[in-house]
Design a protein around this motif. Structure first.
Motif, PDB file in Angstrom:
ATOM      1  N   UNK A 100       2.813   6.784   7.273  1.00 22.09           N
ATOM      2  CA  UNK A 100       3.929   6.911   6.340  1.00 22.09           C
ATOM      3  C   UNK A 100       3.444   7.720   5.141  1.00 22.09           C
ATOM      4  N   UNK A 101       3.766   7.325   3.935  1.00 26.78           N
ATOM      5  CA  UNK A 101       3.343   8.126   2.783  1.00 26.78           C
ATOM      6  C   UNK A 101       3.053   7.218   1.599  1.00 26.78           C
ATOM      7  N   UNK A 102       2.096   7.664   0.794  1.00 29.43           N
ATOM      8  CA  UNK A 102       1.818   6.965  -0.453  1.00 29.43           C
ATOM      9  C   UNK A 102       2.647   7.553  -1.590  1.00 29.43           C
ATOM     10  N   UNK A 103       3.202   8.721  -1.367  1.00 33.79           N
ATOM     11  CA  UNK A 103       4.074   9.361  -2.371  1.00 33.79           C
ATOM     12  C   UNK A 103       5.530   9.102  -1.979  1.00 33.79           C
ATOM     13  N   UNK A 160       0.808  -1.217   0.000  1.00 31.97           N
ATOM     14  CA  UNK A 160       0.000   0.000   0.000  1.00 31.97           C
ATOM     15  C   UNK A 160       0.834   1.255   0.000  1.00 31.97           C
ATOM     16  N   UNK A 161       2.082   1.155   0.269  1.00 32.46           N
ATOM     17  CA  UNK A 161       2.869   2.387   0.331  1.00 32.46           C
ATOM     18  C   UNK A 161       4.170   2.228  -0.432  1.00 32.46           C
ATOM     19  N   UNK A 170       2.829  16.123  -0.590  1.00 29.91           N
ATOM     20  CA  UNK A 170       2.904  14.671  -0.556  1.00 29.91           C
ATOM     21  C   UNK A 170       1.588  14.085  -0.039  1.00 29.91           C
ATOM     22  N   UNK A 171       1.484  12.765  -0.120  1.00 26.61           N
ATOM     23  CA  UNK A 171       0.226  12.074   0.218  1.00 26.61           C
ATOM     24  C   UNK A 171       0.472  11.134   1.399  1.00 26.61           C
ATOM     25  N   UNK A 172      -0.046  11.482   2.581  1.00 28.78           N
ATOM     26  CA  UNK A 172       0.160  10.590   3.731  1.00 28.78           C
ATOM     27  C   UNK A 172      -0.581   9.264   3.566  1.00 28.78           C
TER      28      UNK A 172
END
Ligand code: FES
Length: 326
Positions: A316-319, A233-234, A290-292
């Motif tokens: 964390x982040x998806x970006x 997912x990340x 950014x995308x958390x």
């Protein structure tokens, strides 16, 4: 600390006015203000941070009576191999002592429905107790499946039986084995909204069963800690997360096996923290770009969608990069 964090964490000194052994290894604490003035209002599913004399802070569900504005109740399971919080509560606190609490906050809100199934494992019964009182008050249909290692280790059985009578199923593993998850799924398929709190293995199994039955919307869970990161997912899972600190322009690389908070600390940047499990809000940090990938149990759906803050202890982040207001 952000303004949002301050709002999430009002502090209050309270006195321990009752201590009671509720089951083997479980004590409850009754808390009142020192001058017996009313306590903050709360809703079923809420918890407080308990700040212990050593400075350790732990989160405990409120399990008393919502309508009693003068008293809060929490219950604490002794975990001899834990990080020390429960040991301090069990052996360090005394009747009459003053401690600090923060909150209450609710990350496990009860939504209106006609029919409820509560599934509690061990000390996970604590947030369920006020939920039962709330649905009884609303005249909703409900049923409780309460599992635990043994009857002697399961807190509040007499209170539950007094309150709920035939709606309460006491299911100690040494008498009847593990909870029957097929029956949980069947009740959800028949229209019950399921609220569950307990060990991670129980919640993981329920989550998987409900996903397989396409019933995920009927399952509401509260974990004692952060949920595991779902595989794939990340980007950060692959080790590619880079945090940019907007105020200094510094960058911090976050390894896949390390939280953003730990990586920031290792790089010499201090972020306020308490639970480090995504449930207190103390480490909430503004996100500028950014995308958390939100892994906390605190932000509401609309706050998640806005994604302008994140709990750096678990999220964390998806970006590949994320810019924080630090
Ligand atoms: Fe509690 Fe991060 S330290 S949410």
């Amino acid at each position: 600390m952000t303004a949002a964090t301050t709002m999430r964490n009002p502090e209050l000194d309270v006195q321990i006015t009752g201590m009671r052994l509720e089951a083997a290894g479980v004590i409850s604490l009754e808390l009142q203000t020192p001058d017996r003035s009313p306590l903050p209002a709360w809703t079923a599913g809420s918890h407080v941070d308990l700040v212990l004399p050593s400075g350790l802070t732990r989160q405990y569900s409120l399990c008393g009576d919502i309508d009693d504005t003068l008293r809060l109740r929490i219950a604490v399971l002794l975990v001899p191999t834990g990080r020390g919080g429960s040991r301090e509560v069990h052996s360090g606190l005394r009747l009459g002592q003053t401690v600090t609490i923060r909150g209450p906050r609710n990350a496990f809100e009860l939504q209106p429905a006609d029919s409820f199934l509560f599934v509690a494992g061990g000390i996970g019964i604590t947030p369920i107790l006020p939920m039962i009182r709330a649905v009884q008050k609303a005249n909703a249909k409900w049923h409780l499946m309460y599992g635990g290692r043994s009857r002697a280790s399961m807190a509040f059985i007499p209170e539950l039986q007094r309150t709920g009578g035939g709606n309460v199923e006491i299911l100690p593993a040494d008498e009847v084995g593990l909870l029957d998850l097929d029956s949980v799924v069947a009740r959800a398929a028949a229209g019950a909204q399921v609220y569950s709190c307990g060990p991670g293995a129980l919640l993981d199994a329920l989550t998987a069963r409900f996903a397989a039955a396409d019933l995920s919307d009927s399952l509401h869970i509260e974990r004692f800690g952060a949920a595991p990161v779902a595989s794939g997912t990340t980007d950060s899972k692959a080790g590619s997360l880079r945090v940019i600190l907007a105020r200094s322009g510094a960058t911090v690389d976050v390894p896949s096996d390390c939280s953003v908070m730990s990586a920031l600390r290792d790089a010499g940047h201090c972020v306020p923290s308490s639970c480090e499990q995504g449930i207190c809000g103390m480490c909430e940090t503004r996100v500028l770009d950014g995308v958390p990938d939100h892994r906390d149990s605190l932000l509401t759906e609309s706050e998640r969608e806005r994604s302008d803050t994140m709990m750096v202890c678990v999220s964390r982040a998806r970006s590949p990069t994320i810019t924080l207001d630090l």
